[in-house]
Scaffold this motif. Structure first.
Motif, PDB file in Angstrom:
ATOM      1  N   PRO A  63       0.797  -1.230   0.000  1.00  0.00           N
ATOM      2  CA  PRO A  63       0.000   0.000   0.000  1.00  0.00           C
ATOM      3  C   PRO A  63       0.831   1.281   0.000  1.00  0.00           C
ATOM      4  CG  PRO A  63      -0.148  -1.076   2.135  1.00  0.00           C
ATOM      5  CD  PRO A  63       0.605  -1.997   1.231  1.00  0.00           C
ATOM      6  N   ASP A  64       1.949   1.286   0.701  1.00  0.00           N
ATOM      7  CA  ASP A  64       2.763   2.508   0.754  1.00  0.00           C
ATOM      8  C   ASP A  64       3.340   2.847  -0.616  1.00  0.00           C
ATOM      9  OD1 ASP A  64       2.272   2.870   3.480  1.00  0.00           O
ATOM     10  OD2 ASP A  64       4.030   1.688   4.053  1.00  0.00           O
ATOM     11  N   ALA A  65       3.930   1.852  -1.279  1.00  0.00           N
ATOM     12  CA  ALA A  65       4.515   2.094  -2.593  1.00  0.00           C
ATOM     13  C   ALA A  65       3.437   2.428  -3.627  1.00  0.00           C
ATOM     14  CB  ALA A  65       5.310   0.874  -3.045  1.00  0.00           C
ATOM     15  N   THR A  66       2.293   1.760  -3.534  1.00  0.00           N
ATOM     16  CA  THR A  66       1.203   2.022  -4.469  1.00  0.00           C
ATOM     17  C   THR A  66       0.658   3.426  -4.282  1.00  0.00           C
ATOM     18  OG1 THR A  66       0.619  -0.325  -4.547  1.00  0.00           O
ATOM     19  CG2 THR A  66      -1.070   1.239  -5.246  1.00  0.00           C
ATOM     20  N   ARG A  67       0.440   3.829  -3.040  1.00  0.00           N
ATOM     21  CA  ARG A  67      -0.076   5.171  -2.769  1.00  0.00           C
ATOM     22  C   ARG A  67       0.920   6.237  -3.204  1.00  0.00           C
ATOM     23  NH1 ARG A  67       0.872   8.919   0.170  1.00  0.00           N
ATOM     24  NH2 ARG A  67       2.233   7.815   1.601  1.00  0.00           N
ATOM     25  N   GLN A  68       2.190   6.007  -2.921  1.00  0.00           N
ATOM     26  CA  GLN A  68       3.224   6.968  -3.304  1.00  0.00           C
ATOM     27  C   GLN A  68       3.312   7.100  -4.826  1.00  0.00           C
ATOM     28  OE1 GLN A  68       7.212   5.923  -2.061  1.00  0.00           O
ATOM     29  NE2 GLN A  68       7.860   8.055  -2.121  1.00  0.00           N
ATOM     30  N   ALA A  69       3.259   5.987  -5.533  1.00  0.00           N
ATOM     31  CA  ALA A  69       3.300   6.026  -7.001  1.00  0.00           C
ATOM     32  C   ALA A  69       2.078   6.756  -7.548  1.00  0.00           C
ATOM     33  CB  ALA A  69       3.373   4.608  -7.566  1.00  0.00           C
ATOM     34  N   ALA A  70       0.906   6.447  -7.009  1.00  0.00           N
ATOM     35  CA  ALA A  70      -0.325   7.096  -7.478  1.00  0.00           C
ATOM     36  C   ALA A  70      -0.265   8.601  -7.235  1.00  0.00           C
ATOM     37  CB  ALA A  70      -1.544   6.486  -6.787  1.00  0.00           C
ATOM     38  N   HIS A  71       0.247   8.986  -6.091  1.00  0.00           N
ATOM     39  CA  HIS A  71       0.359  10.415  -5.761  1.00  0.00           C
ATOM     40  C   HIS A  71       1.310  11.114  -6.736  1.00  0.00           C
ATOM     41  CE1 HIS A  71       0.329  13.988  -3.251  1.00  0.00           C
ATOM     42  NE2 HIS A  71       1.648  14.035  -3.402  1.00  0.00           N
ATOM     43  N   SER A  72       2.436  10.499  -6.995  1.00  0.00           N
ATOM     44  CA  SER A  72       3.413  11.072  -7.920  1.00  0.00           C
ATOM     45  C   SER A  72       2.835  11.183  -9.333  1.00  0.00           C
ATOM     46  CB  SER A  72       4.671  10.199  -7.928  1.00  0.00           C
ATOM     47  OG  SER A  72       5.585  10.638  -8.890  1.00  0.00           O
ATOM     48  N   ILE A  73       2.181  10.124  -9.784  1.00  0.00           N
ATOM     49  CA  ILE A  73       1.584  10.116 -11.120  1.00  0.00           C
ATOM     50  C   ILE A  73       0.474  11.153 -11.216  1.00  0.00           C
ATOM     51  CG2 ILE A  73       0.191   8.718 -12.714  1.00  0.00           C
ATOM     52  CD1 ILE A  73       1.923   6.303 -11.668  1.00  0.00           C
ATOM     53  N   LYS A  74      -0.290  11.297 -10.159  1.00  0.00           N
ATOM     54  CA  LYS A  74      -1.375  12.291 -10.145  1.00  0.00           C
ATOM     55  C   LYS A  74      -0.834  13.688 -10.420  1.00  0.00           C
ATOM     56  CE  LYS A  74      -2.969  13.709  -6.223  1.00  0.00           C
ATOM     57  NZ  LYS A  74      -3.614  13.786  -4.893  1.00  0.00           N
ATOM     58  N   GLY A  75       0.208  14.070  -9.718  1.00  0.00           N
ATOM     59  CA  GLY A  75       0.775  15.407  -9.893  1.00  0.00           C
ATOM     60  C   GLY A  75       1.463  15.590 -11.229  1.00  0.00           C
ATOM     61  N   ALA A  76       2.261  14.607 -11.610  1.00  0.00           N
ATOM     62  CA  ALA A  76       3.003  14.717 -12.865  1.00  0.00           C
ATOM     63  C   ALA A  76       2.068  14.716 -14.068  1.00  0.00           C
ATOM     64  CB  ALA A  76       4.010  13.576 -12.983  1.00  0.00           C
ATOM     65  N   ALA A 117      -5.439   4.998   0.523  1.00  0.00           N
ATOM     66  CA  ALA A 117      -5.409   5.754   1.783  1.00  0.00           C
ATOM     67  C   ALA A 117      -6.586   5.386   2.685  1.00  0.00           C
ATOM     68  CB  ALA A 117      -5.412   7.252   1.495  1.00  0.00           C
ATOM     69  N   ALA A 118      -7.719   5.063   2.070  1.00  0.00           N
ATOM     70  CA  ALA A 118      -8.914   4.693   2.845  1.00  0.00           C
ATOM     71  C   ALA A 118      -8.913   3.214   3.227  1.00  0.00           C
ATOM     72  CB  ALA A 118     -10.166   5.019   2.037  1.00  0.00           C
ATOM     73  N   ARG A 119      -7.838   2.517   2.857  1.00  0.00           N
ATOM     74  CA  ARG A 119      -7.698   1.087   3.157  1.00  0.00           C
ATOM     75  C   ARG A 119      -8.877   0.268   2.616  1.00  0.00           C
ATOM     76  NH1 ARG A 119      -3.630   0.449   7.421  1.00  0.00           N
ATOM     77  NH2 ARG A 119      -3.107   2.506   8.182  1.00  0.00           N
ATOM     78  N   ARG A 120      -9.235   0.606   1.369  1.00  0.00           N
ATOM     79  CA  ARG A 120     -10.302  -0.128   0.705  1.00  0.00           C
ATOM     80  C   ARG A 120      -9.822  -1.556   0.436  1.00  0.00           C
ATOM     81  NH1 ARG A 120     -14.443   1.487   2.159  1.00  0.00           N
ATOM     82  NH2 ARG A 120     -15.436   0.353   0.491  1.00  0.00           N
ATOM     83  N   PRO A 121     -10.739  -2.493   0.243  1.00  0.00           N
ATOM     84  CA  PRO A 121     -10.337  -3.885   0.007  1.00  0.00           C
ATOM     85  C   PRO A 121      -9.648  -4.057  -1.353  1.00  0.00           C
ATOM     86  CG  PRO A 121     -12.733  -3.660  -0.152  1.00  0.00           C
ATOM     87  CD  PRO A 121     -12.194  -2.339   0.309  1.00  0.00           C
ATOM     88  N   PRO A 122      -8.861  -5.117  -1.455  1.00  0.00           N
ATOM     89  CA  PRO A 122      -8.142  -5.360  -2.711  1.00  0.00           C
ATOM     90  C   PRO A 122      -9.046  -5.401  -3.947  1.00  0.00           C
ATOM     91  CG  PRO A 122      -7.311  -6.810  -1.010  1.00  0.00           C
ATOM     92  CD  PRO A 122      -8.508  -6.108  -0.432  1.00  0.00           C
ATOM     93  N   ASP A 123     -10.284  -5.869  -3.802  1.00  0.00           N
ATOM     94  CA  ASP A 123     -11.163  -5.942  -4.969  1.00  0.00           C
ATOM     95  C   ASP A 123     -11.577  -4.568  -5.475  1.00  0.00           C
ATOM     96  OD1 ASP A 123     -12.878  -5.530  -2.759  1.00  0.00           O
ATOM     97  OD2 ASP A 123     -14.523  -6.629  -3.700  1.00  0.00           O
TER      98      ASP A 123
END
Length: 109
Positions: free
Chosen positions: A44-57, A78-84
């Protein structure tokens, strides 16, 4: 791409915008495999960080659809939604990112 909006962000400088697009394609093209792996292994940390970076760029180069998909993924993680919920959001973002990178590389060649 909303090139008109992106050009406004760079003061109308076409040369700068083209350079940003090339750098975006180089950077995120190289990062695609790792982003996919972080999603697959449920990091989750790496996924959230990548998504955040991609969002801005992506917003800065006018890739509004990609920015929205990245925001959706970032919010789900960030909301800890389920994998599905997270995995389809991640795949949608990765698919859009890959399409954009391929398209930008084709323009640059």
């Amino acid at each position: 791409l909303d090139a008109e909006r992106a050009l406004q962000l760079v003061g109308g400088r076409v040369d700068l915008y083209q350079r940003l697009l090339r750098r975006f394609a180089e950077h995120y093209g190289a990062q695609l495999p790792e982003i996919g792996r972080s999603l697959t292994r449920g990091d989750p940390d790496a996924t959230r960080q990548a998504a955040h970076s991609i969002k801005g760029a992506s917003a800065s180069v006018g890739a509004t659809r990609l920015a929205l998909l990245a925001e959706t993924l970032e919010t789900a993680v960030a909301a800890r939604r389920p994998p599905d919920e997270i995995i389809p959001a991640g795949h949608a973002m990765l698919s859009e990112l890959e399409s954009l990178v391929v398209g930008l590389r084709a323009l640059g060649s």
